[in-house]
Design a protein around this motif. Structure first.
Motif, PDB file in Angstrom:
ATOM      1  N   SER A   1       1.578   3.803  -3.261  1.00 14.75           N
ATOM      2  CA  SER A   1       1.298   5.251  -3.148  1.00 14.75           C
ATOM      3  C   SER A   1       2.542   6.068  -3.489  1.00 14.75           C
ATOM      4  O   SER A   1       2.458   7.133  -4.101  1.00 14.75           O
ATOM      5  CB  SER A   1       0.846   5.606  -1.725  1.00 14.75           C
TER       6      SER A   1
ATOM      7  N   ASP B   1      -7.054   3.455   3.459  1.00 13.65           N
ATOM      8  CA  ASP B   1      -6.965   2.239   2.673  1.00 13.65           C
ATOM      9  C   ASP B   1      -5.547   1.699   2.852  1.00 13.65           C
ATOM     10  O   ASP B   1      -4.598   2.286   2.345  1.00 13.65           O
ATOM     11  CB  ASP B   1      -7.250   2.614   1.194  1.00 13.65           C
TER      12      ASP B   1
ATOM     13  N   SER C   1       0.827  -1.204   0.000  1.00  9.18           N
ATOM     14  CA  SER C   1       0.000   0.000   0.000  1.00  9.18           C
ATOM     15  C   SER C   1       0.874   1.273   0.000  1.00  9.18           C
ATOM     16  O   SER C   1       0.686   2.176  -0.830  1.00  9.18           O
ATOM     17  CB  SER C   1      -0.923  -0.062   1.225  1.00  9.18           C
TER      18      SER C   1
END
Ligand code: NAD
Ligand code: MG
Length: 386
Positions: free
Chosen positions: A18, A202, A14
């Motif tokens: 990003s 998230d 994650s």
């Protein structure tokens, strides 16, 4: 911002994704040195080719043939295993982003720190486990350790230009997670699917469960204790369901500085990537009028004992934080695998903490040995309750 080289440990996760999203938007600013993953060979190969990385490394050696095949003819080197991760983390790069999940990231993160440049730290479990061993290496090597965790990045920004001696308190904000308002009875029946559904962020599965148990905030308390040495008694936690205020620093004159922003990890990641400058991000601007209200309340340590356990481990010092972290990693994996109930996570961690003590670690291999032993004990316990 000047052109810089970057390595991402945990590029497929994650935080890694990003980060690469930001790099993709400013492609000419970045030279990508190394990208790593656990076993997602195809995803990693695709990213390594897109960003023209020197080397791609999978931690799991059984994935090397797949990685080699996916990288054939690309000019990107393929490697696998723990030593290859450490070698990749040691390659010359202006900034290394440590974004592996869990204590598995400790070895490569320490290797990056030893290079004496800039390490952007998302991998909180590595700092929690290694504690003084890591901060001593940071000082010895003259490394700049930039916090990526949103709370610590907020605190880092609020401390800039001030003297730590003037700090009265540092307050970490916590969303409270998806079970914030659940009764203890309901918590004991919480499922993995419910736990990984975070209301504001998230994130990867492990940190999502940590957020639901509040172990995330417990780990962050220990992380803050090492990053900002103002003393444990000055560190506070407050529940702030909107996740707009990312943390605050109160000074002795009565001023409190807070950092606000959207709940998008690209903001703290960008702050670390561009440090000491700023870079543009595509994140939605903060619309306080639309949000309307910011609320705060004290944490409930009866329903969520994790922050108490973490504070006690930090107070005990030595091996305790590494034991807490290892036991939590095993308990979270057992919960995600459906082997133990949600409230057994904290109970299991408390059990391991009270049944295992070790001398304070003096070096990386001591930390890894404590981590191993705590995992073995946690596994026995989780099997016993399963
Ligand atoms: P994730 O599960 O999405 O990704 C983890 C990455 O680490 C992946 O690239 C995976 O392949 C790699 N990895 C997993 N196990 C490994 C192993 N044994 N050896 C080598 N590599 C391994 O996790 P994430 O949510 O991106 O979190 C990464 C770190 O950042 C964690 O320490 C987490 O606490 C921290 N963090 C995450 C967020 C977030 O919003 N996701 C916010 C703050 C801090
Ligand atoms: Mg955080």
């Amino acid at each position: 911002m000047t052109r810089r080289s970057l390595t991402i440990l945990g590029a497929t996760g994650s935080i890694g994704t990003s980060t690469l999203d930001l790099v993709r938007r400013d492609r000419e600013l970045w030279d990508v040195v190394a990208l790593t993953a656990n076993c997602q060979a195809r995803d990693l190969a695709r990213l390594a080719c897109e960003f023209g990385a020197q080397v791609a490394v999978v931690a799991d050696e059984s994935c090397l043939p797949e990685l080699r095949e996916a990288l054939a003819g690309s000019g990107v080197e393929a490697a696998a295993g723990k030593d290859a991760l450490v070698e990749a983390a040691s390659r010359q790069a202006d900034i290394v982003l440590a974004a592996i999940v869990g204590c598995a990231g400790l070895g490569p993160t320490m290797a990056a720190i030893e290079q004496g440049r800039v390490v952007a730290l998302a991998n909180k479990e590595a700092l929690v486990s290694a504690g003084d061993v890591m901060t001593a290496a940071v000082r010895r090597c003259g490394t700049v350790l930039l916090p990526v965790d949103s709370e610590h990045n907020a605190i880092f920004q609020c401390l800039a230009g001030n003297d730590a001696a003037d700090v009265r308190t540092i307050t970490l904000t916590a969303s409270g997670g998806p079970f914030r308002d659940w009764s203890l009875e309901r918590l004991s029946a919480a499922t993995p699917a419910e736990a990984v559904k975070h209301p504001n962020w998230d994130m990867g599965a492990k940190i999502s469960v940590d957020s639901a148990t509040m172990f995330n905030k417990g780990l962050e308390l220990i992380e803050a204790y090492h990053l900002f040495p103002v003393g444990l008694e000055k560190l506070r936690i407050i529940v702030h369901p909107q996740s707009v205020v990312h943390s605050m620093v109160e000074y002795r004159d009565g001023s409190t500085l807070a950092q606000l922003g959207p709940s998008d990890m690209r903001v703290p990641i960008a702050s670390a990537l561009a440090w000491p400058r700023r870079m543009t991000t595509p994140c939605a601007p903060l619309d306080l009028a639309a949000i309307g209200e910011l609320t705060f309340r004290a944490p409930d340590e009866v329903r969520f004992p994790a922050t108490r356990l973490a504070r006690e481990a930090a107070e005990a010092g030595g091996a305790a934080p590494a034991i807490l972290n290892a036991a939590n990693e095993i308990a979270v994996a057992a919960f995600l695998a459906g082997q133990i109930g949600f409230t057994r996570i904290a109970a299991g961690v408390e059990n391991v903490l009270s049944s295992y003590a070790a001398p304070a670690p003096g070096c990386l291999s001591d930390v890894l040995a404590i981590d191993d032993e705590a995992r073995a004990r946690a596994r026995q316990l989780t099997q016993a309750v399963a």
